[in-house]
Design a protein around this motif. Structure first.
Motif, short mmCIF file in Angstrom:
data_model
loop_
_atom_site.label_atom_id
_atom_site.label_comp_id
_atom_site.label_asym_id
_atom_site.label_seq_id
_atom_site.Cartn_x
_atom_site.Cartn_y
_atom_site.Cartn_z
N GLY A 79 0.81 -1.22 0.00
CA GLY A 79 0.00 0.00 0.00
C GLY A 79 0.84 1.26 0.00
O GLY A 79 0.52 2.23 -0.72
N THR A 80 1.89 1.29 0.78
CA THR A 80 2.70 2.50 0.87
C THR A 80 3.34 2.87 -0.47
O THR A 80 3.23 4.02 -0.91
N PRO A 81 3.98 1.92 -1.18
CA PRO A 81 4.53 2.30 -2.49
C PRO A 81 3.45 2.70 -3.49
O PRO A 81 3.66 3.62 -4.30
N VAL A 82 2.30 2.06 -3.46
CA VAL A 82 1.21 2.42 -4.38
C VAL A 82 0.75 3.84 -4.11
O VAL A 82 0.52 4.64 -5.04
N ILE A 83 0.63 4.21 -2.85
CA ILE A 83 0.22 5.57 -2.50
C ILE A 83 1.28 6.57 -2.97
O ILE A 83 0.96 7.64 -3.51
N LYS A 84 2.54 6.21 -2.77
CA LYS A 84 3.61 7.11 -3.20
C LYS A 84 3.61 7.28 -4.72
O LYS A 84 3.79 8.39 -5.24
N VAL A 85 3.43 6.18 -5.46
CA VAL A 85 3.38 6.26 -6.92
C VAL A 85 2.20 7.10 -7.37
O VAL A 85 2.31 7.94 -8.28
N ALA A 86 1.04 6.92 -6.73
CA ALA A 86 -0.15 7.71 -7.09
C ALA A 86 0.10 9.18 -6.80
O ALA A 86 -0.28 10.06 -7.60
N SER A 87 0.73 9.45 -5.66
CA SER A 87 1.02 10.84 -5.33
C SER A 87 2.00 11.44 -6.33
O SER A 87 1.86 12.60 -6.76
N LEU A 88 3.01 10.67 -6.70
CA LEU A 88 3.99 11.13 -7.68
C LEU A 88 3.32 11.39 -9.02
O LEU A 88 3.56 12.43 -9.66
N ALA A 89 2.44 10.48 -9.45
CA ALA A 89 1.74 10.65 -10.72
C ALA A 89 0.87 11.89 -10.68
O ALA A 89 0.82 12.67 -11.65
N HIS A 90 0.20 12.13 -9.57
CA HIS A 90 -0.64 13.32 -9.44
C HIS A 90 0.22 14.58 -9.48
O HIS A 90 -0.16 15.59 -10.10
N GLY A 91 1.36 14.50 -8.80
CA GLY A 91 2.27 15.65 -8.81
C GLY A 91 2.81 15.95 -10.19
O GLY A 91 2.92 17.12 -10.59
N ILE A 92 3.17 14.89 -10.91
CA ILE A 92 3.68 15.08 -12.28
C ILE A 92 2.59 15.65 -13.16
O ILE A 92 2.83 16.60 -13.93
N LYS A 93 1.38 15.14 -13.03
CA LYS A 93 0.26 15.64 -13.83
C LYS A 93 0.00 17.10 -13.50
O LYS A 93 -0.22 17.93 -14.40
N ALA A 94 0.03 17.42 -12.22
CA ALA A 94 -0.20 18.80 -11.82
C ALA A 94 0.92 19.70 -12.34
O ALA A 94 0.70 20.86 -12.70
N GLY A 95 2.13 19.15 -12.39
CA GLY A 95 3.26 19.94 -12.90
C GLY A 95 3.13 20.22 -14.38
O GLY A 95 3.49 21.31 -14.84
N PHE A 96 2.66 19.25 -15.13
CA PHE A 96 2.50 19.45 -16.57
C PHE A 96 1.33 20.37 -16.89
O PHE A 96 1.37 21.11 -17.86
N THR A 97 0.30 20.31 -16.11
CA THR A 97 -0.86 21.16 -16.41
C THR A 97 -0.68 22.53 -15.79
O THR A 97 -1.53 23.40 -15.96
#
Length: 132
Positions: free
Chosen positions: A101-119
């Protein structure tokens, strides 16, 4: 016959009548005592097989109670082992949740951060109203 002889004869007849009247209850009492003796004898003869059968029943019952005690002890051990197994399963589930669960949450957070960075991280006011 003289007056004394007649009085003696009347007394003798009265005594015989008295003895006859007392003899009837005594005879009936004798019969009751005979029946009572026979009943006690029959009870003595019939109680021996009943007591023997009762003794066998008690012996079998004691054996079954001993077996029930063994089964109860085995069930207690089984219950203790089941509780330990349940506790171990809960610990494994917690570890698995933490490990995956912890790595999945971190990956999801990273993906959201990257998406927010691109937009650009900016949202339009209409999008904010729709989410609320």
């Amino acid at each position: 016959m003289t007056l004394g002889g007649i009085a003696g004869l009347i007394a003798a007849v009265a005594f015989v009548a008295l003895v006859g009247m007392v003899a009837v209850p005594l005879w009936k009492t004798g019969r009751v005592l005979d029946e009572l003796r026979q009943t006690v004898h029959d009870i003595g003869e019939e109680s021996v097989p009943i007591l023997t059968e009762l003794q066998d029943t008690v012996r079998v019952t004691n054996g079954e109670i001993g077996r029930i005690g063994q089964v109860t002890d085995e069930v207690a051990v089984l219950s203790k082992n089941a509780a330990a197994l349940s506790e171990n399963a809960a610990q494994v589930s917690g570890l698995l949740t933490h490990a995956v669960g912890t790595p999945v949450i971190k990956v999801a957070s990273l993906a959201h951060g990257i998406k927010a960075g691109f937009t650009g991280g900016r949202r339009r006011p209409a999008e904010l109203e729709q989410e609320a």
